[in-house]
Structure formats: C-alpha cells, structure tokens
Design a protein around this motif. Structure first.
Motif, short mmCIF file in Angstrom:
data_model
loop_
_atom_site.label_atom_id
_atom_site.label_comp_id
_atom_site.label_asym_id
_atom_site.label_seq_id
_atom_site.Cartn_x
_atom_site.Cartn_y
_atom_site.Cartn_z
N ARG A 96 0.86 -1.20 0.00
CA ARG A 96 0.00 0.00 0.00
C ARG A 96 0.88 1.24 0.00
O ARG A 96 1.76 1.38 0.85
CB ARG A 96 -0.92 0.02 1.22
CG ARG A 96 -1.83 1.25 1.31
CD ARG A 96 -2.63 1.22 2.61
NE ARG A 96 -3.58 2.31 2.72
CZ ARG A 96 -3.28 3.52 3.21
NH1 ARG A 96 -2.03 3.78 3.62
NH2 ARG A 96 -4.20 4.47 3.31
N ASN B 10 -12.49 -2.60 -0.35
CA ASN B 10 -12.89 -1.20 -0.18
C ASN B 10 -14.36 -1.04 -0.57
O ASN B 10 -14.82 -1.57 -1.57
CB ASN B 10 -12.04 -0.30 -1.06
CG ASN B 10 -10.55 -0.57 -0.88
OD1 ASN B 10 -9.98 -0.24 0.16
ND2 ASN B 10 -9.92 -1.17 -1.88
N GLN C 151 0.70 5.64 -0.33
CA GLN C 151 -0.22 6.79 -0.25
C GLN C 151 0.54 8.09 -0.41
O GLN C 151 1.67 8.24 0.07
CB GLN C 151 -0.97 6.79 1.09
CG GLN C 151 -1.97 7.94 1.22
CD GLN C 151 -2.79 7.89 2.50
OE1 GLN C 151 -2.46 7.15 3.43
NE2 GLN C 151 -3.86 8.66 2.55
N THR D 122 -5.41 -1.55 -7.20
CA THR D 122 -6.59 -0.72 -6.91
C THR D 122 -6.12 0.71 -6.69
O THR D 122 -5.28 0.96 -5.81
CB THR D 122 -7.35 -1.22 -5.68
OG1 THR D 122 -7.73 -2.58 -5.88
CG2 THR D 122 -8.59 -0.38 -5.44
N LEU E 180 -7.36 4.29 -5.48
CA LEU E 180 -8.43 5.02 -4.80
C LEU E 180 -8.22 6.51 -5.02
O LEU E 180 -7.07 6.99 -5.10
CB LEU E 180 -8.44 4.69 -3.31
CG LEU E 180 -8.65 3.21 -2.95
CD1 LEU E 180 -8.74 3.04 -1.44
CD2 LEU E 180 -9.89 2.66 -3.63
N GLU F 226 -12.03 2.84 2.85
CA GLU F 226 -10.93 1.91 2.59
C GLU F 226 -10.89 0.80 3.62
O GLU F 226 -11.13 1.01 4.81
CB GLU F 226 -9.59 2.65 2.59
CG GLU F 226 -8.42 1.75 2.22
CD GLU F 226 -7.07 2.43 2.36
OE1 GLU F 226 -6.08 1.87 1.87
OE2 GLU F 226 -7.02 3.51 2.96
N CYS F 227 -10.56 -0.41 3.16
CA CYS F 227 -10.26 -1.51 4.07
C CYS F 227 -9.40 -2.51 3.32
O CYS F 227 -9.86 -3.15 2.37
CB CYS F 227 -11.54 -2.19 4.58
SG CYS F 227 -11.20 -3.39 5.89
N GLN G 278 -3.15 0.37 -3.92
CA GLN G 278 -3.11 -0.93 -3.26
C GLN G 278 -2.69 -2.00 -4.27
O GLN G 278 -3.19 -2.01 -5.40
CB GLN G 278 -4.47 -1.30 -2.67
CG GLN G 278 -5.01 -0.32 -1.64
CD GLN G 278 -6.43 -0.65 -1.25
OE1 GLN G 278 -7.10 -1.44 -1.92
NE2 GLN G 278 -6.91 -0.05 -0.16
N SER H 204 -5.02 -0.93 6.69
CA SER H 204 -5.62 0.40 6.68
C SER H 204 -7.13 0.28 6.67
O SER H 204 -7.69 -0.38 5.78
CB SER H 204 -5.13 1.20 5.48
OG SER H 204 -5.64 2.53 5.51
#
Length: 363
Positions: free
Chosen positions: A134, A271, A136, A167, A169, A238-239, A175, A222
């Motif tokens: 992940r 997510n 960010q 993924t 976001l 988000e998950c 991700q 996360s």
C-alpha cells in the motif's frame, strides 16, 4: 446559502416589474494572470443598475475590473497579490436596483487555483510474495488534484487500473494485492490540476519470497477513515487486510441496519464504494477481516457523515398593503446541518425592531 431579500411594495400591479435573477454568481476557482468572469443577469423594469461588492464592500471598477452591459463582472487578470491592495480572492455578490427596490445575489466564493508540495509521500516497503502493498500520497490542491501513479518513471496508471490486483483510490492510495516479483520497482505519484503538476518522492517496493509462507493472523493494514461528504457524491471507505490464508473482508453498520445493495460496490479486495449517497447512508461502518473457516477476525470503524445543502421549501411572496397595515413574509428552508436564515431588505440585513418581528428561527 442563497437568501433572497424581501422587497417592499406599495404600488398595486407592479409585480411584473419586480427584479428577479436569471443567473447568479457561483463559487469558482480562478487561475492566476487569467481572466475571470462572474455572472449576474437580472430581469425587471428598466432602468436596472448592477453593482458588485467584494467581502461586503463596494468593488471599484477601472481598466482591470469592469461590469459588462449584461451585469457580468470581468477581472481582466486575476491576481494573487497587488501592490497596496488586497488580492482578488474573496466573496463576491452583485446587487440589482430599479425604482421598486434592490435585490442582492448569493455570495460567490472565489479561490485561487494552487498546488503546493506534497505533505504525504509514499514510503518504501518490503512485502512477501503473495502479500499486500500500500502506497499513499497527499496534496492539498485547489481545485482537488487528480492523482496518477508512475512505476520506474513510467506513467502507467491506465495499465495499473486494468489489473485486478491493483486498486487506485481517489484519495491518493495505491493498493497491490497478491504481490509478485514483477511488481517490484520504484513508485511515485503525480498530482495535476489547472494550477500545476507536481511529483512526490519515490518509494521502492521490494518483493521477498521463495520460502513457504507460514500462518499469519489477519491484520487490517488500513481501515476506513471518518468521512464527511454531500448528498449525491460518492463515498469510498478503505479496508485492506493481510494474513495467511488471505482474510475475507466484509462490511456492516454499527447500528445493525442493512448497508443495502443499490449503489454499493466493492473496489479491489475490500474497499466499500457507495454511489449517490443519501442522508440515510450516514452512520458508523465496520470493516471486518475474517480468517477463512473460523470466527477469528479483526475490525476497524469509520464514520460517514452525509450533509445536504440548504434548499428553500417556501419563499417570500410579494404583497401589496396599505400604509399602516401588516405584511407577513414566510421563508422555510431545509438542509443538514439545519440552515440559518437571514432576511434582507433592499440589500441590507433586516434586524428585529418596533415594527419588524422575526419568528421561528427567522422564518
């Protein structure tokens, strides 16, 4: 919030000559050194005089600032700073006046487009083959910047988004699930808006592996963050979880109500995306990462707050009354949070007095 002033009438039959807006100024993001136009179009009995205010004070006109024949305000070159004067950012409204009264528009907020440096950069990480990565990045752009990702200095966001394991976001999160050796590389994000383009620091993804993977309990890397949005927008919670075997991510509401299925979509491996949110979607959402075939799980919570902009359910109607009589004007609005109503008369705030009474939250 747009609030129409109450216009006093003493001449019967003049309703067709009342002032009304065809087009009011709206919030806008301006680009430095470029022209800016704010609309103000009014109908009513001529002659009509259009004036503009900035932050509540009359706006002086000149070669750089002009009011066009149709009432539109034109700033020839939007400035961040001007010697001896304020910048062009602020709240603008227009006022239209004829012999029957004055009408004041909504206040339009004018922001300057900007794109400062990243305040959150992606961080290098080492991930076991088959695990989860992940990255960010975050930047506070005006307007909100579009975030894309590069790997090894190649802008391949379109390729990434087409892969089921990647993924993207919208809040600057990338991700990667089921990590493979081919995913190793140097990642950075690119932020772009009308003001500028910026690049984040680079982060390296190292992929380790070869040895058989051992059992690992579920871990939520996360979870959902508290989020406040407006009705009809899209909410993304988000998950992302890791473990061996890979945990199963599920969602529920803390109050026990059903999340529903309409407009609900799962992005990536867990997510939650809710399209066209309504006030009923407000609540606390629970992300659970379950070990397959067992009751072992980890949870994370996030609150979704949905707001609704103010809208008028009932607004004042024009009336004709003899001198010494009473006139009642009614104004009802709704919104979340509850809107505060302000009355204006000929463009000035109307305060309670010996012959003016405001009731029911100024309605």
């Amino acid at each position: 919030m747009s609030v129409h002033p109450c216009l006093c009438r003493c001449v019967s039959g003049c309703l067709a000559s009342e002032l009304s807006f065809l087009l009011e100024p709206t919030d806008v993001t301006a680009v430095r050194d470029r022209p800016l136009m704010l609309d103000c179009r009014v109908q009513g009995e001529e002659p009509i005089m259009i004036t503009w205010r900035k932050n509540g004070s009359p706006l002086p006109t000149g070669p750089r600032v002009r009011v066009l024949a149709n009432g539109t305000l034109l700033l020839q070159s939007f400035q961040k700073r001007r010697e001896g004067t304020d910048a062009d950012m602020g709240e603008y409204d227009c006022a239209a006046q004829n012999r029957y009264g004055m009408l004041v528009s909504r206040k339009a907020k004018v922001h300057l487009a900007s794109l400062p440096k990243f305040h959150t950069h992606p961080v290098s990480m080492s991930v076991d083959e088959g695990g989860v990565a992940r990255f960010q990045c975050q930047v506070n752009g005006v307007p909100e910047a579009k975030i894309t990702w590069e790997r090894d200095r190649v802008l391949n966001a379109c390729d990434l988004s087409s892969r089921s394991r990647y993924t993207l976001l919208p809040m600057g999160i990338l991700q990667v699930t089921g990590v493979r050796q081919a995913d190793a590389g140097v990642f950075r994000c690119v932020a772009t808006n009308i003001a500028n383009t910026r690049y984040s620091n680079e982060a390296t993804l190292n992929v380790t592996g070869g040895a058989p993977r051992t059992y690992k309990e579920p871990i939520i890397l996360s979870g959902p963050q508290n989020l406040t949005i407006t009705v009809h927008q899209t909410a993304i919670l988000e998950c992302i979880a890791t473990g061996n075997p890979r945990p199963i991510v599920s969602w529920s509401r803390l109050d026990g109500r059903s999340i529903g299925v309409e407009g609900i979509q799962v992005l990536g491996t867990g997510n939650l995306m809710i399209s066209d949110v309504s006030l009923q979607h407000s609540g606390v959402y629970v992300c659970a990462a379950n070990r397959p075939g067992t009751r072992m799980r980890r949870t994370a919570l996030g609150r979704l707050v949905v707001q609704a902009p103010p809208e008028f359910l009932q607004w004042p109607q024009s009336v004709s009354k003899p001198a010494g009589g009473s006139a009642v004007f009614t104004c009802v609005a709704q919104g979340v949070p509850e809107p505060h109503l302000i009355w204006l008369k000929n463009g000035k705030v109307l305060m309670p007095g010996h012959n003016v009474k405001l009731t029911n939250n100024n309605r």
